[in-house]
Write a protein that holds these residues in place. Sequence first.
Motif, PDB file in Angstrom:
ATOM      1  N   ASP A 202     -18.996 -18.645  27.407  1.00  0.00           N
ATOM      2  CA  ASP A 202     -18.785 -19.602  26.311  1.00  0.00           C
ATOM      3  C   ASP A 202     -18.115 -18.964  25.097  1.00  0.00           C
ATOM      4  OD1 ASP A 202     -20.213 -21.749  27.621  1.00  0.00           O
ATOM      5  OD2 ASP A 202     -22.055 -20.661  27.162  1.00  0.00           O
ATOM      6  N   LEU A 203     -18.041 -17.641  25.069  1.00  0.00           N
ATOM      7  CA  LEU A 203     -17.626 -16.970  23.838  1.00  0.00           C
ATOM      8  C   LEU A 203     -16.217 -17.349  23.388  1.00  0.00           C
ATOM      9  CD1 LEU A 203     -19.112 -13.388  24.222  1.00  0.00           C
ATOM     10  CD2 LEU A 203     -19.527 -14.993  22.338  1.00  0.00           C
ATOM     11  N   GLU A 204     -15.264 -17.385  24.311  1.00  0.00           N
ATOM     12  CA  GLU A 204     -13.883 -17.647  23.902  1.00  0.00           C
ATOM     13  C   GLU A 204     -13.727 -19.023  23.276  1.00  0.00           C
ATOM     14  OE1 GLU A 204     -10.576 -16.305  26.549  1.00  0.00           O
ATOM     15  OE2 GLU A 204     -12.223 -15.701  27.852  1.00  0.00           O
ATOM     16  N   ILE A 205     -14.320 -20.026  23.887  1.00  0.00           N
ATOM     17  CA  ILE A 205     -14.161 -21.379  23.349  1.00  0.00           C
ATOM     18  C   ILE A 205     -14.944 -21.521  22.047  1.00  0.00           C
ATOM     19  CG2 ILE A 205     -16.054 -22.424  24.694  1.00  0.00           C
ATOM     20  CD1 ILE A 205     -14.247 -24.921  24.969  1.00  0.00           C
ATOM     21  N   MET A 206     -16.089 -20.858  21.943  1.00  0.00           N
ATOM     22  CA  MET A 206     -16.868 -20.963  20.718  1.00  0.00           C
ATOM     23  C   MET A 206     -16.176 -20.262  19.548  1.00  0.00           C
ATOM     24  SD  MET A 206     -20.747 -20.646  22.187  1.00  0.00           S
ATOM     25  CE  MET A 206     -21.539 -21.209  20.686  1.00  0.00           C
ATOM     26  N   ARG A 207     -15.474 -19.189  19.840  1.00  0.00           N
ATOM     27  CA  ARG A 207     -14.728 -18.507  18.781  1.00  0.00           C
ATOM     28  C   ARG A 207     -13.492 -19.298  18.371  1.00  0.00           C
ATOM     29  NH1 ARG A 207     -15.497 -12.685  21.804  1.00  0.00           N
ATOM     30  NH2 ARG A 207     -17.409 -12.032  20.708  1.00  0.00           N
ATOM     31  N   LYS A 208     -13.083 -20.231  19.193  1.00  0.00           N
ATOM     32  CA  LYS A 208     -11.857 -20.992  18.936  1.00  0.00           C
ATOM     33  C   LYS A 208     -12.095 -22.189  18.019  1.00  0.00           C
ATOM     34  CE  LYS A 208      -8.134 -23.179  21.664  1.00  0.00           C
ATOM     35  NZ  LYS A 208      -7.089 -22.150  21.473  1.00  0.00           N
ATOM     36  N   VAL A 209     -13.282 -22.794  18.098  1.00  0.00           N
ATOM     37  CA  VAL A 209     -13.521 -24.040  17.365  1.00  0.00           C
ATOM     38  C   VAL A 209     -14.282 -23.776  16.066  1.00  0.00           C
ATOM     39  CG1 VAL A 209     -13.534 -25.370  19.503  1.00  0.00           C
ATOM     40  CG2 VAL A 209     -15.687 -24.547  18.581  1.00  0.00           C
ATOM     41  N   PRO A 210     -14.020 -24.561  15.025  1.00  0.00           N
ATOM     42  CA  PRO A 210     -14.761 -24.394  13.772  1.00  0.00           C
ATOM     43  C   PRO A 210     -16.223 -24.803  13.880  1.00  0.00           C
ATOM     44  CG  PRO A 210     -12.678 -25.548  13.407  1.00  0.00           C
ATOM     45  CD  PRO A 210     -12.893 -25.512  14.883  1.00  0.00           C
ATOM     46  N   HIS A 211     -16.527 -25.664  14.852  1.00  0.00           N
ATOM     47  CA  HIS A 211     -17.896 -26.169  14.981  1.00  0.00           C
ATOM     48  C   HIS A 211     -18.480 -25.764  16.334  1.00  0.00           C
ATOM     49  CE1 HIS A 211     -17.441 -28.224  11.248  1.00  0.00           C
ATOM     50  NE2 HIS A 211     -16.481 -29.003  11.692  1.00  0.00           N
ATOM     51  N   SER A 212     -18.786 -24.470  16.468  1.00  0.00           N
ATOM     52  CA  SER A 212     -19.449 -23.951  17.655  1.00  0.00           C
ATOM     53  C   SER A 212     -20.949 -23.909  17.398  1.00  0.00           C
ATOM     54  CB  SER A 212     -18.932 -22.554  17.979  1.00  0.00           C
ATOM     55  OG  SER A 212     -19.101 -21.688  16.878  1.00  0.00           O
ATOM     56  N   VAL A 213     -21.728 -24.204  18.455  1.00  0.00           N
ATOM     57  CA  VAL A 213     -23.177 -24.336  18.298  1.00  0.00           C
ATOM     58  C   VAL A 213     -23.881 -23.537  19.399  1.00  0.00           C
ATOM     59  CG1 VAL A 213     -25.110 -25.920  18.009  1.00  0.00           C
ATOM     60  CG2 VAL A 213     -22.783 -26.688  17.472  1.00  0.00           C
ATOM     61  N   ALA A 214     -24.759 -22.631  19.020  1.00  0.00           N
ATOM     62  CA  ALA A 214     -25.557 -21.878  19.978  1.00  0.00           C
ATOM     63  C   ALA A 214     -26.943 -22.486  20.079  1.00  0.00           C
ATOM     64  CB  ALA A 214     -25.672 -20.416  19.546  1.00  0.00           C
ATOM     65  N   VAL A 215     -27.432 -22.626  21.307  1.00  0.00           N
ATOM     66  CA  VAL A 215     -28.836 -23.005  21.492  1.00  0.00           C
ATOM     67  C   VAL A 215     -29.702 -21.784  21.187  1.00  0.00           C
ATOM     68  CG1 VAL A 215     -28.453 -24.897  23.122  1.00  0.00           C
ATOM     69  CG2 VAL A 215     -28.569 -22.541  23.980  1.00  0.00           C
ATOM     70  N   ALA A 216     -30.977 -22.019  20.921  1.00  0.00           N
ATOM     71  CA  ALA A 216     -31.853 -20.940  20.451  1.00  0.00           C
ATOM     72  C   ALA A 216     -32.059 -19.853  21.498  1.00  0.00           C
ATOM     73  CB  ALA A 216     -33.196 -21.515  20.018  1.00  0.00           C
ATOM     74  N   ASN A 217     -31.843 -20.164  22.759  1.00  0.00           N
ATOM     75  CA  ASN A 217     -32.000 -19.171  23.833  1.00  0.00           C
ATOM     76  C   ASN A 217     -30.693 -18.457  24.163  1.00  0.00           C
ATOM     77  OD1 ASN A 217     -31.777 -22.105  24.971  1.00  0.00           O
ATOM     78  ND2 ASN A 217     -30.849 -20.817  26.559  1.00  0.00           N
ATOM     79  N   ALA A 218     -29.671 -18.623  23.345  1.00  0.00           N
ATOM     80  CA  ALA A 218     -28.374 -17.981  23.601  1.00  0.00           C
ATOM     81  C   ALA A 218     -28.498 -16.462  23.548  1.00  0.00           C
ATOM     82  CB  ALA A 218     -27.347 -18.455  22.578  1.00  0.00           C
ATOM     83  N   THR A 219     -27.543 -15.803  24.195  1.00  0.00           N
ATOM     84  CA  THR A 219     -27.487 -14.348  24.098  1.00  0.00           C
ATOM     85  C   THR A 219     -27.215 -13.946  22.647  1.00  0.00           C
ATOM     86  OG1 THR A 219     -25.100 -14.218  24.487  1.00  0.00           O
ATOM     87  CG2 THR A 219     -26.538 -14.234  26.439  1.00  0.00           C
ATOM     88  N   PRO A 220     -27.598 -12.746  22.247  1.00  0.00           N
ATOM     89  CA  PRO A 220     -27.342 -12.313  20.867  1.00  0.00           C
ATOM     90  C   PRO A 220     -25.872 -12.403  20.480  1.00  0.00           C
ATOM     91  CG  PRO A 220     -28.893 -10.819  21.912  1.00  0.00           C
ATOM     92  CD  PRO A 220     -28.417 -11.750  22.990  1.00  0.00           C
ATOM     93  N   GLU A 221     -24.976 -12.088  21.409  1.00  0.00           N
ATOM     94  CA  GLU A 221     -23.545 -12.131  21.108  1.00  0.00           C
ATOM     95  C   GLU A 221     -23.090 -13.555  20.824  1.00  0.00           C
ATOM     96  OE1 GLU A 221     -19.416 -10.135  22.827  1.00  0.00           O
ATOM     97  OE2 GLU A 221     -21.091 -10.513  24.184  1.00  0.00           O
ATOM     98  N   VAL A 222     -23.571 -14.511  21.606  1.00  0.00           N
ATOM     99  CA  VAL A 222     -23.201 -15.910  21.393  1.00  0.00           C
ATOM    100  C   VAL A 222     -23.828 -16.428  20.102  1.00  0.00           C
ATOM    101  CG1 VAL A 222     -23.492 -18.262  22.279  1.00  0.00           C
ATOM    102  CG2 VAL A 222     -22.764 -16.420  23.813  1.00  0.00           C
ATOM    103  N   ALA A 223     -25.079 -16.081  19.861  1.00  0.00           N
ATOM    104  CA  ALA A 223     -25.745 -16.516  18.629  1.00  0.00           C
ATOM    105  C   ALA A 223     -24.990 -16.016  17.397  1.00  0.00           C
ATOM    106  CB  ALA A 223     -27.182 -16.022  18.606  1.00  0.00           C
ATOM    107  N   ALA A 224     -24.490 -14.795  17.466  1.00  0.00           N
ATOM    108  CA  ALA A 224     -23.746 -14.237  16.340  1.00  0.00           C
ATOM    109  C   ALA A 224     -22.385 -14.899  16.173  1.00  0.00           C
ATOM    110  CB  ALA A 224     -23.579 -12.725  16.522  1.00  0.00           C
ATOM    111  N   ALA A 225     -21.769 -15.302  17.282  1.00  0.00           N
ATOM    112  CA  ALA A 225     -20.436 -15.905  17.228  1.00  0.00           C
ATOM    113  C   ALA A 225     -20.469 -17.360  16.764  1.00  0.00           C
ATOM    114  CB  ALA A 225     -19.767 -15.816  18.600  1.00  0.00           C
ATOM    115  N   ALA A 226     -21.590 -18.036  16.968  1.00  0.00           N
ATOM    116  CA  ALA A 226     -21.673 -19.468  16.687  1.00  0.00           C
ATOM    117  C   ALA A 226     -21.708 -19.758  15.197  1.00  0.00           C
ATOM    118  CB  ALA A 226     -22.911 -20.055  17.351  1.00  0.00           C
ATOM    119  N   CYS A 227     -21.104 -20.880  14.829  1.00  0.00           N
ATOM    120  CA  CYS A 227     -21.139 -21.330  13.435  1.00  0.00           C
ATOM    121  C   CYS A 227     -22.436 -22.058  13.110  1.00  0.00           C
ATOM    122  CB  CYS A 227     -19.962 -22.268  13.170  1.00  0.00           C
ATOM    123  SG  CYS A 227     -18.346 -21.520  13.407  1.00  0.00           S
ATOM    124  N   HIS A 228     -23.029 -22.702  14.112  1.00  0.00           N
ATOM    125  CA  HIS A 228     -24.235 -23.504  13.911  1.00  0.00           C
ATOM    126  C   HIS A 228     -25.241 -23.186  15.017  1.00  0.00           C
ATOM    127  CE1 HIS A 228     -21.507 -25.621  11.258  1.00  0.00           C
ATOM    128  NE2 HIS A 228     -20.783 -26.032  12.288  1.00  0.00           N
TER     129      HIS A 228
END
Length: 282
Positions: free
Chosen positions: A223-249
């Motif tokens: 999910d990282l590439e698409i989440m880094r691409k959009v202004p409104h990326s959202v990580a669920v609470a169980n996301a990996t640390p890398e995804v949680a850090a990359a997410a805007c919300h």
Amino acid sequence: MIKLVLSDMDNTLVPLGARHVSSRTVDAIHAVIESGVRFGPDTGRDYVELMRFFRMDESCFMTGIFSNGKRVRADGAYVSTTLLDHDALVRIDQALRGEKGMFLVCYPVDTNLLNPAYGVGVTSAELAVFEARTGFNGGVVDEVPDIDFVAATIACPGGPERMERCRQVVAEAAPEMRIVSPIPEWFDVLPRDVSKAAGLDVLLDALDVDLDEVLVFGDAENDLEIMRKVPHSVAVANATPEVAAAACHHVGACADEGVADALLEVVRANAAGEDPSFFAAS
């Protein structure tokens, strides 16, 4: 205003191992669609698997990015399809033969609701572990069949060191391909120019939607590439640390139906002409 919502499936919209999306989540998806917002999965899963996840309710995925970007669907029509190169799959299989426990699984483009797949050069017992974990019906073959495949995965039992070794093996054997991990001990095989992010470009052109009108939910490496691409990326609470850090919300965990809560908030916020409340919370 949000006009398109995309969500990863495993461990984002549905807990890994669950057979179906919850009824409450399906109801939330319907509420989003009925409010005039398009919804779709952006996932490594393909059409027949999504039919199973959504209990044959195709209205939940008339739009979306399937098979990690190898298929893109807009309002019920496929606007892009990429098949995997057979020679590259053969080279990957041959390279994996020397790595204990690693093996290739290939998914034909001509398929059915049983989701058949070919486990290459592996025992039935080894294949069964990953069949149960990821939900496919496998058959053992000695070599990669000479048919068209829309997806391939690699089983890689072991810890991070083994997964890093798998990355190296694939990079050397088939440099035109890459692998991304949606869950531990498992990789998706992709052409280098294919991803959920690249699929999003195709989808936005087809729908005439702008990047800042898109909301994307995710939890893992693919999910990282698409989440880094959009202004409104959202990580669920169980996301990996890398995804949680990359997410805007950030929203609640997959097991707690965090995406369903967020979808209902999108419906409310759009009707009120406001940003969803989880934007401010982030």
